[in-house]
Design an enzyme around this catalytic site. Structure first.
Site, PDB file in Angstrom:
ATOM      1  N   ASP A  97       1.048  -1.635   0.119  1.00 30.91           N
ATOM      2  CA  ASP A  97       0.174  -0.060   0.227  1.00 30.91           C
ATOM      3  C   ASP A  97       0.888   1.195   0.089  1.00 30.91           C
ATOM      4  OD1 ASP A  97      -2.086   2.063   0.334  1.00 30.91           O
ATOM      5  OD2 ASP A  97      -2.791   0.151   1.462  1.00 30.91           O
ATOM      6  N   ASP A 199      -2.748   4.734  -3.042  1.00 32.38           N
ATOM      7  CA  ASP A 199      -3.777   5.121  -1.529  1.00 32.38           C
ATOM      8  C   ASP A 199      -4.518   6.720  -2.299  1.00 32.38           C
ATOM      9  OD1 ASP A 199      -5.417   5.321   1.047  1.00 32.38           O
ATOM     10  OD2 ASP A 199      -4.156   7.422   1.137  1.00 32.38           O
ATOM     11  N   GLU A 254      -6.905   4.138  -5.411  1.00 34.14           N
ATOM     12  CA  GLU A 254      -8.272   3.795  -4.814  1.00 34.14           C
ATOM     13  C   GLU A 254      -8.286   5.801  -5.159  1.00 34.14           C
ATOM     14  OE1 GLU A 254      -9.761   4.703  -0.118  1.00 34.14           O
ATOM     15  OE2 GLU A 254      -7.703   5.219  -1.274  1.00 34.14           O
ATOM     16  N   HIS A 328     -10.733  -1.481   5.089  1.00 35.23           N
ATOM     17  CA  HIS A 328     -10.315  -1.179   6.461  1.00 35.23           C
ATOM     18  C   HIS A 328     -10.727  -0.264   6.650  1.00 35.23           C
ATOM     19  CE1 HIS A 328      -7.988   1.028   3.412  1.00 35.23           C
ATOM     20  NE2 HIS A 328      -7.314   2.115   4.173  1.00 35.23           N
ATOM     21  N   ASP A 329     -11.539   0.773   5.009  1.00 33.07           N
ATOM     22  CA  ASP A 329     -12.505   1.858   5.172  1.00 33.07           C
ATOM     23  C   ASP A 329     -13.946   1.936   5.829  1.00 33.07           C
ATOM     24  OD1 ASP A 329     -10.091   3.546   5.298  1.00 33.07           O
ATOM     25  OD2 ASP A 329      -9.950   4.075   4.072  1.00 33.07           O
TER      26      ASP A 329
END
Length: 553
Positions: A97, A199, A254, A328-329
């Site tokens: 990531d 990200d 993302e 995870h979000d």
């Protein structure tokens, strides 16, 4: 170009919550290595691991202070190199990531930038004077609530932070910043990582001058000038030319506040930008009037429409989707779109079947394969996530009752996905032998039981992963939504020459009636996957609560 990732399944690991081996209540790299055989047995091809770089952990690692070092709480660089070697020995690839939109304010670049107005590092970030009326430089809002500007007391100027105030946005207009970022990517590529998850990567390019957002309302938060900005495709193409293509890396971007047309541009192969993208339109189907922190159930109609729009248009435009219901979000998909009290197994399997029949690369978030649920914390003290804590304070300020605010957090908080992985019935569900950094869920769900039960959620995922490699229709079949207006059912077909795949899912706790489309009636078929014990397909069917079928013709 080798597109092995189109039939692959990615497993996302949030290392902090995966497995603790050094007795500090925080998951670590050795914990991931310990569980590689489990992941190989599940059949996943690629592990996406959320950030493990040195970080003050204000945003659980997405605030990076050193891109070239592993945070000691997770282990050492030797541990990471061992993880790469052990994963590759099991034919599992590793995706790092990477956060290139912002750094921690503890990063050496930022520390240099605030040391002097004349520092060359000043231009690595966005520093601006206040407006003539004494207000902040523009009207942009942080994703963590409040203004996106924080005053640097040394210089009396403000710096931009689209996220938490210790996450200062990098100035990608500066060629030195771009070069530093390319070198970071090259460093990890040379280490042997197989790809990057990038990200909020579509926020790298901001409108020069950082003007006010002209839109009034929740969407007037600055995104007009920072989402899919003027030079974003140029930046991604350069990254691809410099790093992704030479090292044959798989990438997923993302995409925050983007459109399907932009997603096509980001992923169309001949544009040479990214392999695939995450979009979030289907994650907003329980937002009231587009606002996240509201007590609202999801709308099946909105979910069908949002996912179908991306299925149709990405296929038409030759883009590629990253398919997910959890990460995870986000809160746990099972609690959000299913029924985790009375139909936990059924609705967990239903969501897996519905997602895995679509076109794109499938993602599983840790614990999803065993049907883990939301945390249902009852006290604000149980929460760790700064976004949730900021939202709670904001809700109370806005006059929302405390009980209502806690109920909304139970539905929407990111901490729902971050509770420790549940391995067995031992202390702390086998995650750690000391108090974990976040409370463990109080239920009986665990990997040990799932592996013993041939009818478990785990084995549904294991089979679905294999079907996607076995049948070409999963990769290339044309998608058509069926029964669009049906209030209970999400049904679609995928067609590739003489292969036809039909997926029918009841998203409710009630029985649902469906008539098969005429071209599927009275035909020989095979039920690839079902979450009940149905053995035959009739022209007219009554589906049980959360019943789901994957049928191939």
């Amino acid at each position: 170009m080798n597109t092995w990732w189109k039939t692959a399944t990615v497993y996302q690991i949030y290392p902090r919550s995966f497995k603790d081996t050094n007795h500090d209540g925080i998951g670590d790299i050795s914990g991931i290595i310990e569980k590689l055989d489990y992941l190989a047995y599940l059949g996943v091809d690629l592990l996406w691991i959320t950030p493990m770089y040195v970080s003050p952990q204000r945003d659980n690692g997405y605030d990076i202070a050193d891109y070239y070092a592993i945070d000691p709480q997770y282990g050492t660089m030797e541990d990471f190199e061992k993880l790469l070697k052990e994963a590759h020995a099991r034919d599992i690839r590793i995706m790092m990531d990477m956060v290139l939109n912002h750094t921690s304010t503890q990063h050496a670049w930022f520390q240099q930038a605030i040391s002097s107005k004349d520092s060359p590092y000043r231009n690595y970030y966005f520093f601006k004077d206040e407006k003539e009326d004494g207000s902040v430089p523009n009207n942009w809002i942080s994703r963590f609530s409040g203004s996106a500007w924080k005053k640097d007391e040394n210089s009396n100027q403000y710096y931009l932070h689209l996220f938490e105030e210790t996450q200062a946005d990098l100035n990608w207009e500066n060629p030195e910043v771009r070069e530093e970022c390319y070198q970071i990517l090259e460093y990890w590529a040379k280490k042997g990582v197989d790809g990057f998850r990038l990200d909020v990567v579509n926020l790298l390019s901001k409108t020069p001058g950082l003007p006010d957002d002209p839109i009034v309302g929740p969407k007037g938060d600055g995104r007009t000038h920072y989402a899919d900005g003027p030079r974003i495709h140029e930046y991604l193409h350069s990254m691809n030319e410099r790093v992704f293509e030479p090292y044959q890396l798989v990438t997923v971007g993302e995409m925050s506040s983007t459109t399907v047309d932009e997603c096509i541009r980001y992923t169309k192969e001949d544009r040479k930008e990214l392999s695939m993208v995450f979009s979030f339109h289907h994650m907003k189907t329980d937002y009231r009037h587009g606002v996240k922190w509201t007590n609202e159930m999801f709308s099946l109609q909105k979910l069908k429409d949002a996912q179908s729009e991306f299925q149709y248009k990405m296929q038409e435009g030759e883009g590629w989707n990253a398919l997910f219901y959890s990460n995870h979000d986000q809160p746990r998909a099972l609690s959000r779109f299913g029924n985790d009290r009375f139909y936990r197994q059924e609705s967990a399997k239903m969501l897996a079947i519905t997602l895995f029949g679509m076109q794109g690369t499938t993602y599983i978030y840790q614990g999803e394969e065993i049907g883990m649920t939301n945390a249902y914390f009852t006290h604000i003290e149980d929460y760790d996530d700064r976004e949730s804590l900021g939202a709670y304070e904001q809700m109370l300020k806005d006059g929302v009752e405390e009980q209502e605010a806690l109920l909304i957090l139970q539905q929407k908080s990111r901490d729902n996905a971050r509770t420790p992985m549940q391995w067995n019935h031992e202390k702390n569900k086998g995650f750690s032998d000391v108090k974990p950094w976040l409370k463990v869920n109080h239920d009986d769900i665990c990997v040990e039981d799932e592996l013993k039960n041939p009818n478990s959620v785990f084995y549904t995922y294991k089979r679905l992963i294999q079907y996607r490699k076995q049948y070409d229709v999963f990769m290339d079949g044309k998608y058509t939504l069926l029964e669009r207006k049906h209030p209970q059912i999400f049904a679609y077909e995928r067609v590739l020459q003489d292969q036809q795949l039909l997926v029918i899912s009841n998203f409710t706790s009630s029985y649902a009636q469906i008539e098969l489309p005429s071209n599927y009636q009275n035909r020989a078929c095979q039920i690839l996957e079902t979450n009940y014990t149905r053995t035959s397909i009739e022209n007219h069917m009554e589906l049980k609560p959360y019943e789901s079928l994957m049928i191939i013709y």
